[in-house]
Design a protein around this motif. Structure first.
Motif, PDB file in Angstrom:
ATOM      1  N   LYS A 272     -17.497 -94.350 -11.399  1.00 25.25           N
ATOM      2  CA  LYS A 272     -18.082 -94.860 -10.169  1.00 25.25           C
ATOM      3  C   LYS A 272     -17.031 -95.691  -9.440  1.00 25.25           C
ATOM      4  CE  LYS A 272     -20.681 -98.563 -10.157  1.00 25.25           C
ATOM      5  NZ  LYS A 272     -21.814 -99.511 -10.364  1.00 25.25           N
ATOM      6  N   VAL A 273     -16.850 -95.427  -8.152  1.00 29.83           N
ATOM      7  CA  VAL A 273     -15.924 -96.184  -7.324  1.00 29.83           C
ATOM      8  C   VAL A 273     -16.723 -96.822  -6.191  1.00 29.83           C
ATOM      9  CG1 VAL A 273     -13.863 -96.118  -5.871  1.00 29.83           C
ATOM     10  CG2 VAL A 273     -14.045 -94.601  -7.850  1.00 29.83           C
ATOM     11  N   GLN A 274     -16.594 -98.125  -6.043  1.00 31.93           N
ATOM     12  CA  GLN A 274     -17.367 -98.827  -5.023  1.00 31.93           C
ATOM     13  C   GLN A 274     -16.524 -99.884  -4.332  1.00 31.93           C
ATOM     14  OE1 GLN A 274     -21.217-100.287  -6.329  1.00 31.93           O
ATOM     15  NE2 GLN A 274     -21.272-101.847  -4.727  1.00 31.93           N
ATOM     16  N   GLY A 275     -16.539 -99.873  -3.013  1.00 32.41           N
ATOM     17  CA  GLY A 275     -15.906-100.934  -2.254  1.00 32.41           C
ATOM     18  C   GLY A 275     -16.792-102.161  -2.215  1.00 32.41           C
ATOM     19  N   LEU A 276     -16.193-103.310  -1.951  1.00 27.94           N
ATOM     20  CA  LEU A 276     -16.991-104.531  -1.928  1.00 27.94           C
ATOM     21  C   LEU A 276     -16.524-105.457  -0.824  1.00 27.94           C
ATOM     22  CD1 LEU A 276     -15.697-107.411  -3.548  1.00 27.94           C
ATOM     23  CD2 LEU A 276     -15.240-105.529  -5.104  1.00 27.94           C
ATOM     24  N   LEU A 277     -17.492-106.115  -0.195  1.00 24.38           N
ATOM     25  CA  LEU A 277     -17.270-107.180   0.761  1.00 24.38           C
ATOM     26  C   LEU A 277     -18.068-108.380   0.290  1.00 24.38           C
ATOM     27  CD1 LEU A 277     -17.601-105.339   4.205  1.00 24.38           C
ATOM     28  CD2 LEU A 277     -15.498-106.034   3.043  1.00 24.38           C
ATOM     29  N   VAL A 278     -17.412-109.497   0.133  1.00 23.98           N
ATOM     30  CA  VAL A 278     -18.094-110.661  -0.419  1.00 23.98           C
ATOM     31  C   VAL A 278     -19.215-111.141   0.485  1.00 23.98           C
ATOM     32  CG1 VAL A 278     -16.518-112.352   0.606  1.00 23.98           C
ATOM     33  CG2 VAL A 278     -17.690-112.883  -1.547  1.00 23.98           C
ATOM     34  N   SER A 279     -19.126-110.871   1.779  1.00 24.86           N
ATOM     35  CA  SER A 279     -20.171-111.309   2.700  1.00 24.86           C
ATOM     36  C   SER A 279     -21.527-110.683   2.387  1.00 24.86           C
ATOM     37  CB  SER A 279     -19.773-110.989   4.142  1.00 24.86           C
ATOM     38  OG  SER A 279     -19.501-109.600   4.295  1.00 24.86           O
ATOM     39  N   ASP A 280     -21.533-109.539   1.698  1.00 23.50           N
ATOM     40  CA  ASP A 280     -22.795-108.899   1.334  1.00 23.50           C
ATOM     41  C   ASP A 280     -23.599-109.746   0.353  1.00 23.50           C
ATOM     42  OD1 ASP A 280     -22.157-106.767   2.941  1.00 23.50           O
ATOM     43  OD2 ASP A 280     -21.451-105.482   1.304  1.00 23.50           O
ATOM     44  N   TYR A 281     -22.952-110.698  -0.285  1.00 17.08           N
ATOM     45  CA  TYR A 281     -23.609-111.514  -1.310  1.00 17.08           C
ATOM     46  C   TYR A 281     -23.904-112.929  -0.812  1.00 17.08           C
ATOM     47  CZ  TYR A 281     -21.914-107.682  -4.195  1.00 17.08           C
ATOM     48  OH  TYR A 281     -21.662-106.430  -4.723  1.00 17.08           O
ATOM     49  N   ALA A 282     -23.927-113.099   0.512  1.00 17.05           N
ATOM     50  CA  ALA A 282     -24.049-114.443   1.088  1.00 17.05           C
ATOM     51  C   ALA A 282     -25.282-115.189   0.597  1.00 17.05           C
ATOM     52  CB  ALA A 282     -24.053-114.355   2.611  1.00 17.05           C
ATOM     53  N   THR A 283     -26.374-114.474   0.376  1.00 14.38           N
ATOM     54  CA  THR A 283     -27.596-115.159  -0.061  1.00 14.38           C
ATOM     55  C   THR A 283     -27.476-115.695  -1.482  1.00 14.38           C
ATOM     56  OG1 THR A 283     -28.563-113.054  -0.814  1.00 14.38           O
ATOM     57  CG2 THR A 283     -29.057-113.771   1.450  1.00 14.38           C
ATOM     58  N   ARG A 284     -26.445-115.288  -2.214  1.00 13.10           N
ATOM     59  CA  ARG A 284     -26.260-115.727  -3.598  1.00 13.10           C
ATOM     60  C   ARG A 284     -25.004-116.574  -3.777  1.00 13.10           C
ATOM     61  NH1 ARG A 284     -26.025-110.268  -6.605  1.00 13.10           N
ATOM     62  NH2 ARG A 284     -25.590-111.627  -8.382  1.00 13.10           N
ATOM     63  N   PHE A 285     -24.405-117.019  -2.674  1.00 11.84           N
ATOM     64  CA  PHE A 285     -23.190-117.825  -2.770  1.00 11.84           C
ATOM     65  C   PHE A 285     -23.432-119.099  -3.584  1.00 11.84           C
ATOM     66  CE2 PHE A 285     -20.633-116.328   1.208  1.00 11.84           C
ATOM     67  CZ  PHE A 285     -20.417-115.121   0.578  1.00 11.84           C
ATOM     68  N   GLY A 286     -24.601-119.673  -3.462  1.00 14.62           N
ATOM     69  CA  GLY A 286     -24.902-120.899  -4.200  1.00 14.62           C
ATOM     70  C   GLY A 286     -24.846-120.689  -5.696  1.00 14.62           C
ATOM     71  N   VAL A 287     -25.334-119.547  -6.158  1.00 19.10           N
ATOM     72  CA  VAL A 287     -25.304-119.222  -7.590  1.00 19.10           C
ATOM     73  C   VAL A 287     -23.857-119.137  -8.073  1.00 19.10           C
ATOM     74  CG1 VAL A 287     -25.887-117.465  -9.311  1.00 19.10           C
ATOM     75  CG2 VAL A 287     -27.507-118.019  -7.484  1.00 19.10           C
TER      76      VAL A 287
END
Length: 336
Positions: A272-287
């Motif tokens: 499996k190959v997947q690109g990632l953008l950290v902004s997609d996880y903004a709702t979990r930045f606190g965690v």
């Protein structure tokens, strides 16, 4: 407070690798915050590889800079004027600001800084965007399990160095690619990587992988692209996961290079190959911030920043990313 505010502006779009002509330093008035905003004296600013993409006149995940725009990125500094009840003057915060002595930030978009956990520059690295990228990119995309072999390119950079340490905390065997003996020694001697390859000292990355990852690759965290990635794809194990975070080897290319065709190499291992953008996880930045903070405070994750002194040297710090000048996170010290 100073009477003027030095600020860097985007002067012209580069052809190929940027140089000093892409930057212009101007002296402006110190800006005034509006209601809900903070005036921050910048202590450190961040330079990051993704900024090269913002210099192109094309659509991407990050809005391109217009010629004449003030340059922007992560900053950490002291609130010197507050128009928000959320932060008092004298507080230290981090957020997205300008390459300048003083920057106006929206109070809703900044985070407080705890210098008891780590010094200010760390909030642009391991406790900032790069650390969050490593956290979500490895754990959510790479999905490591104990015993996996994890290979990281750009392993001595801001993201890669954190990826490898989180992988070790998850019981994995970790191999890093970096561009000098100093960097590979840092990875193995201080960060706990099981092995590291100085890619500038080998002509055959496949053979190098056979030596350091004899059982193949279960997770590949790709910050670089190019021939290192070509070699790793030939070593992927069954159900391998590839997290594509960056391609710094190609950021200055004017034409798209053609290398080995990778897709056939994914069929047999069902990778499996997947690109990632950290902004997609903004709702979990606190965690991520809480967990990374705990690891840093306990000493389970180490960090390092390469500090370039002086706002006037910010373009040099940015350009140094493409020649591998930095170990860990590259930052610019603007004020004490």
């Amino acid at each position: 407070m100073e009477e003027t505010n030095r600020c860097w502006y985007f002067a012209e779009r580069p052809d190929g690798e940027p140089d000093a002509d892409s930057f212009e330093l101007r002296a402006d008035e110190v800006p005034s915050p509006a209601s809900g905003e903070l005036l921050v004296r910048v202590a450190y600013l961040s330079v990051d590889p993704y900024m090269r993409g913002r210099m192109r006149d094309s659509e991407s995940y990050a809005e391109p800079w217009a010629v004449g725009d003030a340059l922007k990125g992560g900053v950490v500094g002291e609130v010197v004027e507050s128009r928000s009840e959320q932060f008092d003057e004298g507080a230290f915060v981090t957020g997205n600001g300008t390459w300048a002595d003083y920057s106006v930030l929206d109070a809703d978009d900044v985070a407080p800084v705890d210098t008891d956990v780590a010094p200010l520059p760390a909030y642009l690295g391991v406790l900032g965007m790069p650390g969050r990228t490593a956290y979500f990119g490895l754990l959510d995309v790479g999905e490591p399990t104990p015993g996996d072999t994890v290979v990281v390119s750009g392993a001595a950079g801001a993201v890669g160095s954190v990826v490898g340490q989180i992988a070790k905390l998850n019981g994995c065997r970790v191999v890093g690619f970096a561009g000098s003996d100093e960097k590979t020694s840092w990875l193995t001697d201080e960060l706990g990587f099981d092995a590291a390859v100085n890619y500038k000292e080998t002509d055959d990355y496949g053979d190098a992988l056979d030596d350091v990852a004899p059982n193949g690759v279960d997770v590949y965290f790709d910050n670089v692209g190019g021939p290192i990635t070509d070699a790793v794809f030939t070593k992927l194990n069954l159900d391998a996961r590839v997290a594509v975070c960056g391609q710094i080897a190609h950021y200055n290319d004017e034409t798209v290079p053609t290398g080995p065709r990778k897709l056939p190499m994914l069929i047999a291992p069902r990778a499996k190959v997947q690109g990632l953008l950290v902004s997609d996880y903004a709702t979990r930045f606190g965690v991520a911030a809480e967990r990374l903070g705990q690891w840093v405070a306990s000493g389970e994750i180490a960090h390092r920043e390469t500090v370039v002194d002086g706002l006037e040297n910010a373009p040099d710090a940015f350009l140094g990313l493409f020649s591998g000048d930095n170990v860990g996170k590259q930052v610019v010290r603007v004020s004490e």
